[in-house]
Design a protein around this motif. Structure first.
Motif, PDB file in Angstrom:
ATOM      1  N   PRO A   1       0.831  -1.210   0.000  1.00 14.83           N
ATOM      2  CA  PRO A   1       0.000   0.000   0.000  1.00 14.83           C
ATOM      3  C   PRO A   1       0.858   1.249   0.000  1.00 14.83           C
ATOM      4  O   PRO A   1       1.890   1.300   0.677  1.00 14.83           O
ATOM      5  CB  PRO A   1      -0.821  -0.120   1.287  1.00 14.83           C
ATOM      6  N   MET A   2       0.440   2.259  -0.761  1.00 18.23           N
ATOM      7  CA  MET A   2       1.217   3.493  -0.893  1.00 18.23           C
ATOM      8  C   MET A   2       0.413   4.677  -0.365  1.00 18.23           C
ATOM      9  O   MET A   2      -0.711   4.919  -0.810  1.00 18.23           O
ATOM     10  CB  MET A   2       1.603   3.719  -2.356  1.00 18.23           C
ATOM     11  N   ALA A   3       0.993   5.396   0.574  1.00 22.04           N
ATOM     12  CA  ALA A   3       0.397   6.620   1.104  1.00 22.04           C
ATOM     13  C   ALA A   3       1.170   7.823   0.581  1.00 22.04           C
ATOM     14  O   ALA A   3       2.296   7.699   0.100  1.00 22.04           O
ATOM     15  CB  ALA A   3       0.402   6.599   2.629  1.00 22.04           C
ATOM     16  N   LEU A   4       0.554   8.985   0.681  1.00 18.62           N
ATOM     17  CA  LEU A   4       1.178  10.260   0.325  1.00 18.62           C
ATOM     18  C   LEU A   4       1.078  11.200   1.519  1.00 18.62           C
ATOM     19  O   LEU A   4       0.095  11.163   2.264  1.00 18.62           O
ATOM     20  CB  LEU A   4       0.471  10.906  -0.863  1.00 18.62           C
ATOM     21  N   ALA A   5       2.071  12.051   1.696  1.00 17.08           N
ATOM     22  CA  ALA A   5       2.040  13.020   2.787  1.00 17.08           C
ATOM     23  C   ALA A   5       2.806  14.265   2.386  1.00 17.08           C
ATOM     24  O   ALA A   5       3.543  14.271   1.401  1.00 17.08           O
ATOM     25  CB  ALA A   5       2.623  12.406   4.061  1.00 17.08           C
ATOM     26  N   THR A   6       2.642  15.339   3.176  1.00 25.92           N
ATOM     27  CA  THR A   6       3.308  16.593   2.848  1.00 25.92           C
ATOM     28  C   THR A   6       4.777  16.591   3.241  1.00 25.92           C
ATOM     29  O   THR A   6       5.580  17.284   2.624  1.00 25.92           O
ATOM     30  CB  THR A   6       2.649  17.780   3.573  1.00 25.92           C
ATOM     31  N   ASP A   7       5.144  15.856   4.299  1.00 25.40           N
ATOM     32  CA  ASP A   7       6.484  15.972   4.885  1.00 25.40           C
ATOM     33  C   ASP A   7       6.764  17.422   5.268  1.00 25.40           C
ATOM     34  O   ASP A   7       7.911  17.883   5.223  1.00 25.40           O
ATOM     35  CB  ASP A   7       7.556  15.456   3.915  1.00 25.40           C
ATOM     36  N   CYS A   8       5.739  18.172   5.631  1.00 28.81           N
ATOM     37  CA  CYS A   8       5.908  19.592   5.923  1.00 28.81           C
ATOM     38  C   CYS A   8       7.039  19.820   6.920  1.00 28.81           C
ATOM     39  O   CYS A   8       6.979  19.348   8.053  1.00 28.81           O
ATOM     40  CB  CYS A   8       4.599  20.144   6.479  1.00 28.81           C
ATOM     41  N   ASN A   9       8.090  20.502   6.476  1.00 22.71           N
ATOM     42  CA  ASN A   9       9.243  20.794   7.329  1.00 22.71           C
ATOM     43  C   ASN A   9       9.961  22.011   6.763  1.00 22.71           C
ATOM     44  O   ASN A   9       9.756  22.377   5.606  1.00 22.71           O
ATOM     45  CB  ASN A   9      10.160  19.564   7.428  1.00 22.71           C
ATOM     46  N   PRO A  10      10.820  22.653   7.559  1.00 24.30           N
ATOM     47  CA  PRO A  10      11.407  23.911   7.108  1.00 24.30           C
ATOM     48  C   PRO A  10      12.526  23.787   6.101  1.00 24.30           C
ATOM     49  O   PRO A  10      12.891  24.780   5.467  1.00 24.30           O
ATOM     50  CB  PRO A  10      11.942  24.526   8.407  1.00 24.30           C
ATOM     51  N   GLY A  11      13.074  22.580   5.923  1.00 24.11           N
ATOM     52  CA  GLY A  11      14.227  22.435   5.055  1.00 24.11           C
ATOM     53  C   GLY A  11      13.933  21.814   3.716  1.00 24.11           C
ATOM     54  O   GLY A  11      14.037  22.453   2.665  1.00 24.11           O
ATOM     55  N   SER A  12      13.509  20.556   3.717  1.00 26.91           N
ATOM     56  CA  SER A  12      13.391  19.818   2.461  1.00 26.91           C
ATOM     57  C   SER A  12      11.985  19.778   1.882  1.00 26.91           C
ATOM     58  O   SER A  12      11.802  19.349   0.738  1.00 26.91           O
ATOM     59  CB  SER A  12      13.893  18.381   2.650  1.00 26.91           C
ATOM     60  N   SER A  13      10.964  20.214   2.649  1.00 22.96           N
ATOM     61  CA  SER A  13       9.605  20.206   2.101  1.00 22.96           C
ATOM     62  C   SER A  13       8.750  21.256   2.803  1.00 22.96           C
ATOM     63  O   SER A  13       7.860  20.935   3.586  1.00 22.96           O
ATOM     64  CB  SER A  13       8.956  18.815   2.258  1.00 22.96           C
ATOM     65  N   PRO A  14       8.998  22.532   2.530  1.00 25.45           N
ATOM     66  CA  PRO A  14       8.227  23.595   3.171  1.00 25.45           C
ATOM     67  C   PRO A  14       6.844  23.734   2.544  1.00 25.45           C
ATOM     68  O   PRO A  14       6.482  24.771   1.988  1.00 25.45           O
ATOM     69  CB  PRO A  14       9.092  24.839   2.949  1.00 25.45           C
ATOM     70  N   MET A  15       6.067  22.674   2.627  1.00 30.00           N
ATOM     71  CA  MET A  15       4.784  22.575   1.930  1.00 30.00           C
ATOM     72  C   MET A  15       3.703  22.189   2.934  1.00 30.00           C
ATOM     73  O   MET A  15       3.860  21.238   3.678  1.00 30.00           O
ATOM     74  CB  MET A  15       4.884  21.507   0.830  1.00 30.00           C
ATOM     75  N   ALA A  16       2.618  22.936   2.944  1.00 35.90           N
ATOM     76  CA  ALA A  16       1.503  22.644   3.846  1.00 35.90           C
ATOM     77  C   ALA A  16       0.224  22.439   3.047  1.00 35.90           C
ATOM     78  O   ALA A  16      -0.832  22.944   3.400  1.00 35.90           O
ATOM     79  CB  ALA A  16       1.330  23.760   4.864  1.00 35.90           C
ATOM     80  N   SER A  17       0.317  21.683   1.950  1.00 41.60           N
ATOM     81  CA  SER A  17      -0.838  21.395   1.108  1.00 41.60           C
ATOM     82  C   SER A  17      -0.834  19.921   0.739  1.00 41.60           C
ATOM     83  O   SER A  17       0.021  19.464  -0.032  1.00 41.60           O
ATOM     84  CB  SER A  17      -0.818  22.248  -0.167  1.00 41.60           C
ATOM     85  N   LEU A  18      -1.807  19.187   1.283  1.00 49.49           N
ATOM     86  CA  LEU A  18      -1.905  17.772   0.937  1.00 49.49           C
ATOM     87  C   LEU A  18      -2.492  17.594  -0.459  1.00 49.49           C
ATOM     88  O   LEU A  18      -2.174  16.619  -1.146  1.00 49.49           O
ATOM     89  CB  LEU A  18      -2.752  17.043   1.987  1.00 49.49           C
ATOM     90  N   LEU A  19      -3.319  18.540  -0.896  1.00 52.79           N
ATOM     91  CA  LEU A  19      -3.814  18.481  -2.275  1.00 52.79           C
ATOM     92  C   LEU A  19      -2.659  18.617  -3.266  1.00 52.79           C
ATOM     93  O   LEU A  19      -2.624  17.920  -4.299  1.00 52.79           O
ATOM     94  CB  LEU A  19      -4.839  19.581  -2.511  1.00 52.79           C
ATOM     95  N   LEU A  20      -1.704  19.479  -2.977  1.00 51.91           N
ATOM     96  CA  LEU A  20      -0.540  19.609  -3.847  1.00 51.91           C
ATOM     97  C   LEU A  20       0.285  18.331  -3.823  1.00 51.91           C
ATOM     98  O   LEU A  20       0.808  17.894  -4.859  1.00 51.91           O
ATOM     99  CB  LEU A  20       0.308  20.806  -3.429  1.00 51.91           C
ATOM    100  N   ALA A  21       0.413  17.700  -2.651  1.00 48.13           N
ATOM    101  CA  ALA A  21       1.135  16.430  -2.570  1.00 48.13           C
ATOM    102  C   ALA A  21       0.473  15.376  -3.448  1.00 48.13           C
ATOM    103  O   ALA A  21       1.161  14.553  -4.067  1.00 48.13           O
ATOM    104  CB  ALA A  21       1.206  15.957  -1.119  1.00 48.13           C
ATOM    105  N   MET A  22      -0.853  15.386  -3.535  1.00 40.02           N
ATOM    106  CA  MET A  22      -1.555  14.437  -4.400  1.00 40.02           C
ATOM    107  C   MET A  22      -1.194  14.679  -5.860  1.00 40.02           C
ATOM    108  O   MET A  22      -0.905  13.733  -6.610  1.00 40.02           O
ATOM    109  CB  MET A  22      -3.061  14.554  -4.193  1.00 40.02           C
ATOM    110  N   ASN A  23      -1.219  15.933  -6.283  1.00 41.06           N
ATOM    111  CA  ASN A  23      -0.871  16.240  -7.670  1.00 41.06           C
ATOM    112  C   ASN A  23       0.570  15.857  -7.961  1.00 41.06           C
ATOM    113  O   ASN A  23       0.886  15.275  -9.010  1.00 41.06           O
ATOM    114  CB  ASN A  23      -1.104  17.719  -7.957  1.00 41.06           C
ATOM    115  N   MET A  24       1.488  16.189  -7.040  1.00 40.84           N
ATOM    116  CA  MET A  24       2.896  15.829  -7.225  1.00 40.84           C
ATOM    117  C   MET A  24       3.071  14.309  -7.279  1.00 40.84           C
ATOM    118  O   MET A  24       3.885  13.794  -8.057  1.00 40.84           O
ATOM    119  CB  MET A  24       3.728  16.391  -6.086  1.00 40.84           C
ATOM    120  N   GLY A  25       2.327  13.591  -6.437  1.00 34.84           N
ATOM    121  CA  GLY A  25       2.428  12.131  -6.447  1.00 34.84           C
ATOM    122  C   GLY A  25       2.059  11.542  -7.792  1.00 34.84           C
ATOM    123  O   GLY A  25       2.653  10.560  -8.245  1.00 34.84           O
ATOM    124  N   ALA A  26       1.063  12.152  -8.438  1.00 32.80           N
ATOM    125  CA  ALA A  26       0.663  11.678  -9.767  1.00 32.80           C
ATOM    126  C   ALA A  26       1.629  12.154 -10.842  1.00 32.80           C
ATOM    127  O   ALA A  26       2.072  11.381 -11.694  1.00 32.80           O
ATOM    128  CB  ALA A  26      -0.757  12.153 -10.069  1.00 32.80           C
TER     129      ALA A  26
END
Length: 399
Positions: free
Chosen positions: A305-330
């Motif tokens: 099974p494959m999950a997706l997440a934001t990994d929201c953090n200040p260095g390598s993934s300053p992203m707070a959008s799970l919808l964007l993570a979905m688009n990036m995953g695709a």
């Protein structure tokens, strides 16, 4: 309450794509889904408040199963310096990298960390997120690790969101332990874990298994300590090299192994056997300009099974959008839109060891997202667009 005139993406396996029910209805009682199905099969004689949703799509509320939203400071200047051509060594000499975040997090009060984290948490809630995993790992000393976990717990007290915490003291070596990884495990990671557990601050135990972080042998000791406390484990693994972390995690029954760009066949086989979820983090892949993608086709073929997440953090993934993570995953990893939605609902729940959410089914929590879309694929297709119409947390509409 009864919600009617909606398409239901139930995400229940075996019900066809998305577990989709056309012209569906949901009956909610006591914060749980009491009934879900076609509207014309709704039990009769019900005296409940009914809301017509105008044909909108209902999905399970989203789940962000890997984040570092509690931290001090930011790394915007470091980002700017990288774009200006600074090397990693130059950044380190200028006080950049993870240690700059450690310094800022150690210096920040609990209240300051809470208020800063809420700016990111509010953005996630606004996209229909009802469950958020939050890691420690920017203290690298016992008191600050505990401070981070206390702040994470407080998030659920001041916002309508469910928080799961992960103890991540085995994240990096602080300067005072340079070259003394085993001593850091002995003197910080293990006693800190015992205290976090005693204070009820930890739901799972995580680590970073990589050449620049901790070895499989060191992580094995952390996992054994976690299991002695009956705590589940997970692992940052195979992000930079095939270091054997995913297989190690799977052998310890890990809930998830995360990142996985360099995951090899042995790791895939071990994860498939153990039922360990692969958590893919396209935000870090994008920010670090990586070129090696996780082996999605092999994971799919092995039934991992494959999950997706934001990994929201200040260095390598300053992203707070799970919808964007979905688009990036695709777009970056070639997940299908259905896999992307499963990755932030059903499979994300599994990555956190949760069995009461992530699907629309009787007996599960009434954590729902109502979207101004018709086709579930729209949630993955759009970029920088939030179509959320309404959000329910335990059966209550969030304002």
């Amino acid at each position: 309450m009864i919600l009617t005139n909606a398409r239901l993406a139930t995400m229940v396996p075996g019900m066809g794509p998305y577990g989709l029910i056309e012209d569906g209805a949901l009956w909610i009682r006591d914060g749980l889904i009491h009934w879900a199905g076609p509207r014309d099969a709704l039990p009769g004689g019900l005296d409940e408040e009914t809301r017509d949703l105008g044909g909108r799509l209902i999905t399970p509320a989203l789940i962000d199963c890997h984040s570092h939203v509690v931290f001090g400071g930011n790394r915007a200047r470091e980002f700017e310096m990288r774009l200006e051509g600074a090397t990693y060594e130059e950044l380190a000499r200028a006080g950049g990298g993870i240690l700059s975040t450690v310094t800022a997090t150690r210096a920040a009060s609990e209240e300051a960390l809470l208020q800063d984290a809420l700016t990111r948490v509010d953005a996630l809630i606004a996209e229909g997120v009802s469950v958020l995993e939050v890691k420690s790992g920017y203290g690298l000393e016992i008191e600050t690790e505990l401070k981070m976990l206390r702040v994470a717990r407080r998030l659920a007290e001041v916002r309508p969101i469910r928080i799961r915490t992960s103890y991540l003291a085995a994240h990096a070596l602080p300067p005072e332990y340079a070259g003394r990884g085993d001593a850091y495990i002995d003197e910080v990671v293990l006693p800190g874990l015992a205290r976090a557990h005693a204070e009820g601050l930890v739901d799972s135990v995580d680590g970073f298994c990589e050449g620049i972080a901790f070895s499989p042998a060191q992580m094995r000791r952390v996992f054994e300590a976690a299991q002695a406390l009956s705590l589940p484990v997970k692992l940052h693994a195979e992000q930079l090299s095939d270091f054997g972390g995913a297989a190690l995690a799977a052998r310890h029954g890990a809930l998830s192994a995360d990142h996985l760009e360099y995951l090899g066949p042995d790791g895939i086989s071990a994860m498939a056997t153990a039922g360990t979820v692969a958590v893919l983090l396209p935000g870090a892949f994008y920010t670090l300009r990586e070129t090696r993608v996780p082996p999605v086709a092999a994971l799919r073929g092995a039934g991992v099974p494959m999950a997706l997440a934001t990994d929201c953090n200040p260095g390598s993934s300053p992203m707070a959008s799970l919808l964007l993570a979905m688009n990036m995953g695709a777009t970056l990893f070639r997940l299908t839109p259905e896999e992307a939605l499963a990755g932030v609902t059903r499979h994300a729940a599994a990555a956190l060891g949760l069995t009461d959410c992530g699907q629309l089914a009787p007996g599960l929590r009434a954590d729902l997202a109502v979207w101004n879309v018709h086709d579930p694929a729209e949630l993955t297709y759009r970029i920088g667009f939030n179509p959320l119409h309404a959000h329910l947390h335990q059966g209550e509409f969030i304002k």
